[in-house]
Design an enzyme around this catalytic site. Structure first.
Site, PDB file in Angstrom:
ATOM      1  CB  CYS A 164     -96.281 -43.960  50.273  1.00  0.00           C
ATOM      2  SG  CYS A 164     -96.755 -44.180  52.002  1.00  0.00           S
ATOM      3  CE1 TYR A 188     -85.289 -47.447  51.232  1.00  0.00           C
ATOM      4  CE2 TYR A 188     -85.587 -47.395  48.846  1.00  0.00           C
ATOM      5  CZ  TYR A 188     -84.961 -47.916  49.967  1.00  0.00           C
ATOM      6  OH  TYR A 188     -84.014 -48.907  49.833  1.00  0.00           O
ATOM      7  CG  ASN A 190     -87.727 -45.343  45.593  1.00  0.00           C
ATOM      8  OD1 ASN A 190     -88.154 -44.904  46.658  1.00  0.00           O
ATOM      9  ND2 ASN A 190     -88.144 -46.494  45.088  1.00  0.00           N
ATOM     10  CE  LYS A 191     -92.304 -43.876  47.986  1.00  0.00           C
ATOM     11  NZ  LYS A 191     -91.509 -45.050  48.358  1.00  0.00           N
ATOM     12  CD  GLN A 192     -92.976 -38.314  44.429  1.00  0.00           C
ATOM     13  OE1 GLN A 192     -92.720 -38.949  45.456  1.00  0.00           O
ATOM     14  NE2 GLN A 192     -94.009 -38.618  43.652  1.00  0.00           N
TER      15      GLN A 192
END
Length: 378
Positions: A164, A188, A190-192
Site C-alpha cells: 500500500c 489515500y 498522502n500516497k504516490q
C-alpha cells in the site's frame, strides 16, 4: 496537516500533499457529465491500467487498501485459527484484516536498517499452524523478497504483499504488486497517487481475482441478477469519480515517483549536516518509490519532545510507527506480548518529516535546520 508560520521568515509547511492538475479535474467533470457514477467504464479502465503497469493478469479496484487486503485474505481461504506472520511495525490495517477473519497474527521483528521483516525471525516464529506471511514494504522500501519467497516455498506458505505504501517501487527490477499470491495498493491523499479513498488488488491468480470481484460487490456473481448473491460479500466498490481520478493520476506516476525521489535526495544531503540523525537506508537491489521520508533520531531522546519542539517552529512531523502489538485493542487477541527489540527501538526513534512533490529546497533546508537546532538544544 498544514502548520502555519509563526513569523514571516518561516515557510508554510504541509506534512503531505497530493499533486492535482487540470487533467484530474477534467476527468472528474467528464464522469459527472456522463451521469454514470458507479459500476462504469472508469473502474474498468483503472483496473486495466494498473494491471498493465504492475505486469499482472488481474487488477480489482476497491474502496480502500484495507478492503484490498481483507479480500485477499478471504480469497486465499485462510481459516479461523490459522497463523499469519506479520510485522508489528506497520499500519493497523495489515493486522486488522487478519483479526476480521479470526486468524492469529504472529508478530515478527524487523531489520534495523530498512525496518522491513527480518527473514531470520520468520524461521524462529513459524509453527505448523502458520499458513501465510503478510509482507509489508515499509515506507515504500521493498521487503527482502528473495528470502521471503525461499521461505514461503520451503514451507508452502502464501505471501500477501501489503504494498500500500510502495506503488512504483521495484525489487531487483520486479515491480511490487507482482510478487507473492497477490498485492494490495492504497490511494489515500498522502500516497504516490490518489483517488481520495481507494485501493487495488493485483494478482496473476484467477481464483483470487474472481472471488475478490464478487466479494467487493456484495457477493454477486459475474453474470448473476442484482438481487442474487453467491457468497458473503461487502460493499467495497470504488466509485467512478475515484476511478477516473486514478486513471488520470496513474498516467503521471513515473513523474511523481521521480519527483519524490528528488525531494528525498535533497533531504539526504541536508540530513548529513544534522549530527546523529540517520536518513532512510535504501538497499542497492531496490528502486524505492518513497511514501514518506523517515529519519532515525539519536538514542536516549524523547521523540515526542522533538515533535513538540519542531511544531513550535512551524514544522509538522510524526512518529512512524506505533507498534501494533502495543495497541490497547490487541490485548484481547494476544496470548502473550511478544518480545520485539528492534521494533520497540525503531518505534521510539523514527520520525517522519514533511514530504511531498511540492516541497522546495528552501522548505527542506528550514526543516533540517530546525531539527538540528532542536537536537542541539537537547
Amino acid at each position: 496537516m498544514t502548520v502555519s508560520p509563526q513569523n514571516s521568515s518561516m515557510p508554510q509547511l504541509d506534512m503531505a500533499a497530493s499533486e492535482l492538475d487540470s487533467s484530474d479535474r477534467q476527468a472528474i467533470l467528464d464522469v459527472l457529465d456522463s451521469g454514470r457514477l458507479a459500476l462504469g467504464p472508469q473502474v474498468v479502465a483503472f483496473e486495466e491500467a494498473m494491471a498493465e503497469y504492475v505486469g499482472v493478469k488481474h487488477a480489482v479496484a476497491v474502496n480502500s487498501g484495507t478492503a484490498a487486503l481483507h479480500l485477499i485474505v478471504r480469497a486465499l481461504g485462510l481459516a479461523p485459527g490459522d497463523e499469519v506472520l506479520v510485522p508489528s511495525f506497520t499500519f493497523a490495517a495489515s493486522v486488522n484484516v487478519l483479526l476480521y477473519e479470526g486468524l492469529k497474527p504472529v508478530f515478527i521483528d524487523i531489520t534495523p536498517d530498512t525496518y522491513n521483516l527480518d527473514p531470520e525471525e520468520l524461521e524462529r516464529r513459524r509453527t505448523d499452524r502458520t499458513k501465510a506471511v503478510m509482507v509489508v514494504d515499509v515506507f515504500g522500501h521493498p521487503a527482502p523478497w528473495d528470502e521471503l519467497e525461499a521461505f514461503a516455498d520451503k514451507y508452502g506458505l502464501a505471501l500477501i504483499d501489503d504494498c500500500c505504501e510502495a506503488l512504483g517501487s521495484r525489487y531487483r527490477g520486479r515491480v511490487l504488486g507482482a510478487l507473492g499470491a497477490a498485492g494490495a495498493f492504497a490511494f489515500y491523499p498522502n500516497k504516490q497517487i490518489t483517488t481520495g479513498e481507494g485501493g487495488m488488488i493485483v494478482t496473476d491468480r484467477d481464483d483470487v481475482a474472481g472471488l475478490s470481484r464478487s466479494m467487493r460487490n456484495q457477493g454477486r456473481g459475474e453474470m448473476g441478477a442484482w438481487l442474487e448473491h453467491e457468497r458473503l460479500g461487502y460493499n467495497y466498490r470504488l466509485p467512478e469519480l475515484s476511478a477516473a481520478l486514478g486513471v488520470s493520476q496513474l498516467r503521471r506516476l513515473d513523474r511523481f515517483v521521480a519527483e519524490r525521489q528528488a525531494v528525498a535526495r535533497r533531504y539526504d544531503a541536508l540530513i548529513a549536516g544534522v549530527p546523529g540523525v540517520r536518513p532512510p537506508v535504501v538497499r542497492p537491489e531496490v528502486d524505492m518509490s518513497y511514501f514518506v521520508y523517515v529519519v532515525t533520531l539519536p538514542q536516549n531522546l524523547s521523540r515526542d519532545q522533538v515533535i513538540a519542539a519542531l511544531q513550535e517552529r512551524g514544522v509538522p512531523s510524526r512518529g512512524y510507527f506505533s507498534p501494533i502489538h502495543r495497541q490497547l485493542y490487541l490485548k484481547t487477541y494476544l496470548d502473550e506480548v511478544p518480545t520485539l527489540p528492534v521494533t520497540e527501538e525503531a518505534a521510539q526513534r523514527t520520525l517522519a518529516l514533511p514530504f511531498h512533490t511540492k516541497m522546495d529546497e528552501a522548505q527542506q533546508t528550514y526543516v533540517c535546520e530546525s531539527l538540528r537546532n532542536v537536537l542541539a538544544e537537547g
